[in-house]
Design an enzyme around this catalytic site. Sequence first.
Site, PDB file in Angstrom:
ATOM      1  N   ARG A  53       0.845  -1.207   0.067  1.00  0.00           N
ATOM      2  CA  ARG A  53      -0.046   0.179  -0.041  1.00  0.00           C
ATOM      3  C   ARG A  53       0.932   1.203   0.070  1.00  0.00           C
ATOM      4  O   ARG A  53       0.491   2.353  -0.561  1.00  0.00           O
ATOM      5  CB  ARG A  53      -0.871   0.077   1.247  1.00  0.00           C
ATOM      6  N   LYS A 214     -18.920 -17.348   0.767  1.00  0.00           N
ATOM      7  CA  LYS A 214     -20.591 -17.548   0.833  1.00  0.00           C
ATOM      8  C   LYS A 214     -21.245 -16.708  -0.035  1.00  0.00           C
ATOM      9  O   LYS A 214     -20.988 -15.469  -0.519  1.00  0.00           O
ATOM     10  CB  LYS A 214     -20.827 -16.821   2.084  1.00  0.00           C
ATOM     11  N   GLY A 371     -10.691  -8.299  -0.646  1.00  0.00           N
ATOM     12  CA  GLY A 371     -10.345  -9.532   0.202  1.00  0.00           C
ATOM     13  C   GLY A 371      -9.358 -10.448   0.044  1.00  0.00           C
ATOM     14  O   GLY A 371      -8.163  -9.892   0.006  1.00  0.00           O
ATOM     15  N   GLY A 394     -12.471  -3.690   1.094  1.00  0.00           N
ATOM     16  CA  GLY A 394     -13.812  -3.029   1.259  1.00  0.00           C
ATOM     17  C   GLY A 394     -14.210  -2.078   0.077  1.00  0.00           C
ATOM     18  O   GLY A 394     -15.553  -2.359  -0.490  1.00  0.00           O
TER      19      GLY A 394
HETATM   20  P1  AMP Z   1     -14.022 -14.589   0.388  1.00  0.00           P
HETATM   21  O1  AMP Z   1     -13.597 -14.010   1.750  1.00  0.00           O
HETATM   22  O2  AMP Z   1     -15.627 -14.683   0.212  1.00  0.00           O
HETATM   23  O3  AMP Z   1     -13.636 -14.381  -0.749  1.00  0.00           O
HETATM   24  O4  AMP Z   1     -13.725 -16.148   0.581  1.00  0.00           O
HETATM   25  C1  AMP Z   1     -12.660 -16.744   0.499  1.00  0.00           C
HETATM   26  C2  AMP Z   1     -12.395 -18.096   1.284  1.00  0.00           C
HETATM   27  O5  AMP Z   1     -13.547 -19.018   0.500  1.00  0.00           O
HETATM   28  C3  AMP Z   1     -11.133 -18.642   1.336  1.00  0.00           C
HETATM   29  O6  AMP Z   1     -10.406 -18.555   2.708  1.00  0.00           O
HETATM   30  C4  AMP Z   1     -11.426 -20.046   0.855  1.00  0.00           C
HETATM   31  O7  AMP Z   1     -10.573 -20.954   1.268  1.00  0.00           O
HETATM   32  C5  AMP Z   1     -12.907 -20.344   0.892  1.00  0.00           C
HETATM   33  N1  AMP Z   1     -13.428 -21.079  -0.094  1.00  0.00           N
HETATM   34  C6  AMP Z   1     -13.407 -21.378  -1.326  1.00  0.00           C
HETATM   35  N2  AMP Z   1     -14.041 -22.585  -1.690  1.00  0.00           N
HETATM   36  C7  AMP Z   1     -14.412 -23.348  -0.684  1.00  0.00           C
HETATM   37  C8  AMP Z   1     -14.998 -24.528  -0.673  1.00  0.00           C
HETATM   38  N3  AMP Z   1     -15.280 -24.975  -1.713  1.00  0.00           N
HETATM   39  N4  AMP Z   1     -15.276 -24.981   0.505  1.00  0.00           N
HETATM   40  C9  AMP Z   1     -14.873 -24.223   1.801  1.00  0.00           C
HETATM   41  N5  AMP Z   1     -14.177 -23.100   1.572  1.00  0.00           N
HETATM   42  C10 AMP Z   1     -13.816 -22.471   0.314  1.00  0.00           C
END
Ligand code: AMP
Length: 413
Positions: A53, A214, A371, A394
């Site tokens: 950064r 999610k 993220g 964010g």
């Molecule tokens: P995000 O912060 O929403 O971008 O999510 C990132 C996280 O999603 C990472 O820590 C990954 O390990 C997790 N992730 C990605 N694919 C899967 C999966 N199939 N099952 C569980 N966790 C997952």
Amino acid sequence: MSVQPAKRDENPATAGRRFAGIDDLGDLHGRRVLLRVDLNAPMQDGVVTDLTRLQANAVTIKALAAKGARVIVLSHFGRPKGKWDASQSLRPVAEALPVIIGLPVAFAADCVGPVAKAAVNGMAPGSVLVLQNTRFYPGEEANDPEFTAQLAELGDVYVNDAFSCAHRAHASTAGLAGLLPHAAGIWMKKELDALEAALGSPKHPVVAVVGGAKVSSKLDVIGNLVGKVDHLVIGGGMANTFLFAEGKEIGKSLAEREMADTARAIVEKAKAAGTEIVLPVDGVVAREFKAYAENEVVSVDAVPEDAMILDIGPASIERVKAVLRQAKTVVWNGPFGVFEMEPFDLGTNACAREAAKLTREGKLLSVAGGGDTVAALNHAGECEAFSFVSTAGGAFLEWLEGRELPGVKALAK
Ligand code: AMP
């Protein structure tokens, strides 16, 4: 649930090229420039551990100093919640800065009041001063007019280079633009231009990659992208929810089964809007959630009851690569699998490599951010090859959601 394609002019980032830049501020020699940057770098035991950064903002600091401006650097650090907290002082960051910008850097132990004023008064043209953490005052996060006026007293013009803080309507990120002539810093402009190229007026076909854990956390992102992009590639745990919504057996995979109706509504919306949703056709499944867990590749129609999908499989990788190959623009957020645990990083690595290769060949404009995405691309060793990787977490996500960013809006005035 609302899955509304945002209208093109709703996103302030699409106006990126219209913002004044530092070259539009006239002769800056000897002028006091209040420059908001993001010095909120990761730190351990008083030492800055990641300079990314700071390097991004260094370009603007150096350019202003070269113009003979008196560069007064403003930033927050951590979350002191409006109180003095020595452990969240910006001093160690100010001490790390000279190595990056190649100039001496002074530090003032306050960001407003007599200490700050005296430090500013002592500055020579072309010098750099870092003021103490703006979040030591509650007026910063409250965007309090009195606090903003105290900051404004220290400068003649205001430059905002902190896109990563643009989703906050704080005194130093937005309020100051109401009191002083202002411009976007070089990095801020770069971010806005990249975002403009990715979703404002992009070259089609446009692919969005949305992965991660999610659906619920990225519902607004998906809602904004549907209708804007030609292909929406869904990966990671999010894809499992969509597969479940299609009636597939997904065993013990991470999924938000209660979001099935929402997922179906998104698919319908996408169909109506002409956006193709690309889901995995196979997955790498394991019975244990750990690195090197015994695993196998199965079709998404044959996920064993006691297994979980931890990555996309080879057929899905080929499908994603094919989608990328016919695209002109990709905007990327989120991994395809649990990239932190080998070998479940293979899907993310392979797709990132393809995007990087196409970018190097001049066939694809690739913009990524938000993220864990930067960590995932770094892990794949391909961060550098992308056309643009946003340093914002964010703010990048809020932009992907089509939201108005107060820090950007303030500059547009
Ligand atoms: P995000 O912060 O929403 O971008 O999510 C990132 C996280 O999603 C990472 O820590 C990954 O390990 C997790 N992730 C990605 N694919 C899967 C999966 N199939 N099952 C569980 N966790 C997952």
